[in-house]
Motif scaffolding. Sequence first.
Motif, PDB file in Angstrom:
ATOM      1  N   GLY A  42     -47.872   6.293  27.019  1.00 27.31           N
ATOM      2  CA  GLY A  42     -46.577   6.908  26.731  1.00 27.31           C
ATOM      3  C   GLY A  42     -45.596   5.878  26.194  1.00 27.31           C
ATOM      4  N   ASP A  43     -44.429   6.351  25.833  1.00 25.56           N
ATOM      5  CA  ASP A  43     -43.386   5.475  25.297  1.00 25.56           C
ATOM      6  C   ASP A  43     -42.748   4.668  26.432  1.00 25.56           C
ATOM      7  OD1 ASP A  43     -41.355   4.238  23.913  1.00 25.56           O
ATOM      8  OD2 ASP A  43     -40.254   6.075  23.458  1.00 25.56           O
ATOM      9  N   THR A  44     -42.873   3.361  26.356  1.00 19.86           N
ATOM     10  CA  THR A  44     -42.254   2.475  27.360  1.00 19.86           C
ATOM     11  C   THR A  44     -41.216   1.554  26.714  1.00 19.86           C
ATOM     12  OG1 THR A  44     -44.016   0.844  27.102  1.00 19.86           O
ATOM     13  CG2 THR A  44     -44.300   2.485  28.854  1.00 19.86           C
ATOM     14  N   SER A  45     -40.782   1.898  25.520  1.00 22.02           N
ATOM     15  CA  SER A  45     -39.835   1.038  24.804  1.00 22.02           C
ATOM     16  C   SER A  45     -38.509   0.877  25.556  1.00 22.02           C
ATOM     17  CB  SER A  45     -39.581   1.568  23.387  1.00 22.02           C
ATOM     18  OG  SER A  45     -39.009   2.860  23.440  1.00 22.02           O
ATOM     19  N   PHE A  46     -38.163   1.844  26.411  1.00 16.63           N
ATOM     20  CA  PHE A  46     -36.919   1.744  27.182  1.00 16.63           C
ATOM     21  C   PHE A  46     -36.890   0.485  28.049  1.00 16.63           C
ATOM     22  CE2 PHE A  46     -39.734   3.788  30.165  1.00 16.63           C
ATOM     23  CZ  PHE A  46     -39.355   3.271  31.399  1.00 16.63           C
ATOM     24  N   GLU A  47     -38.067  -0.033  28.419  1.00 15.89           N
ATOM     25  CA  GLU A  47     -38.119  -1.232  29.252  1.00 15.89           C
ATOM     26  C   GLU A  47     -37.567  -2.465  28.550  1.00 15.89           C
ATOM     27  OE1 GLU A  47     -41.683  -1.547  32.160  1.00 15.89           O
ATOM     28  OE2 GLU A  47     -42.463  -0.594  30.330  1.00 15.89           O
ATOM     29  N   LYS A  48     -37.490  -2.419  27.238  1.00 16.56           N
ATOM     30  CA  LYS A  48     -36.988  -3.556  26.467  1.00 16.56           C
ATOM     31  C   LYS A  48     -35.477  -3.483  26.231  1.00 16.56           C
ATOM     32  CE  LYS A  48     -41.352  -4.281  24.097  1.00 16.56           C
ATOM     33  NZ  LYS A  48     -42.248  -3.163  24.014  1.00 16.56           N
ATOM     34  N   THR A  49     -34.833  -2.413  26.677  1.00 15.17           N
ATOM     35  CA  THR A  49     -33.401  -2.235  26.418  1.00 15.17           C
ATOM     36  C   THR A  49     -32.543  -2.968  27.447  1.00 15.17           C
ATOM     37  OG1 THR A  49     -33.181  -0.233  27.768  1.00 15.17           O
ATOM     38  CG2 THR A  49     -33.843   0.061  25.438  1.00 15.17           C
TER      39      THR A  49
END
Length: 175
Positions: free
Chosen positions: A124-131
């Motif tokens: 799944g999309d885990t890009s939020f962890e880089k914010t």
Amino acid sequence: VTYTYDKVDYLTQHVEIGKLLNKEKEAQSWVNDFKKRAAKAGSDIKAKIGEDTTISVIENFDKQLYVFGDNWGRGTEILYQEMKLKMPEKVKDMALKDGYYAISPEVLPEYAGDYLIFSKNQDGDTSFEKTDTYKNIPAVKNNHVFEANAKEFYFNDPITLDYQLDFFTQKFLGK
């Protein structure tokens, strides 16, 4: 034989299946033992992290984030029902009735407890962890995020429940 999920609580369902298999005593024995082990772990965890410390359970699925109440798998039954640990008020308000609530990554800090259990879908999309929004959540800053493989954490069958209880005991207590 069919059963309607959620007609009985998550542990009673095991006793009902035990009745069908003429193993009611064994099923009840497992339930009693599980409740005892979970209560003890909860007591030990509260003694370590504090009585009023909050815990949120989140999961990523596709491009969405979810927070969970106290009865939708992902270890929630153990954390909130058996261990009597606290969930943040915002999670209680939004996720308790239906069992889960979809949120955007931007509002995750509003739902984040002092600890986060992250049931993570690798695909799944885990890009939020880089914010910065995620990185500035106190639980993240304090290294209080415990990541589990979502595919091993979904359910509440006996094998998964034992796995989840061991996971929480190891993550919170180092045992």
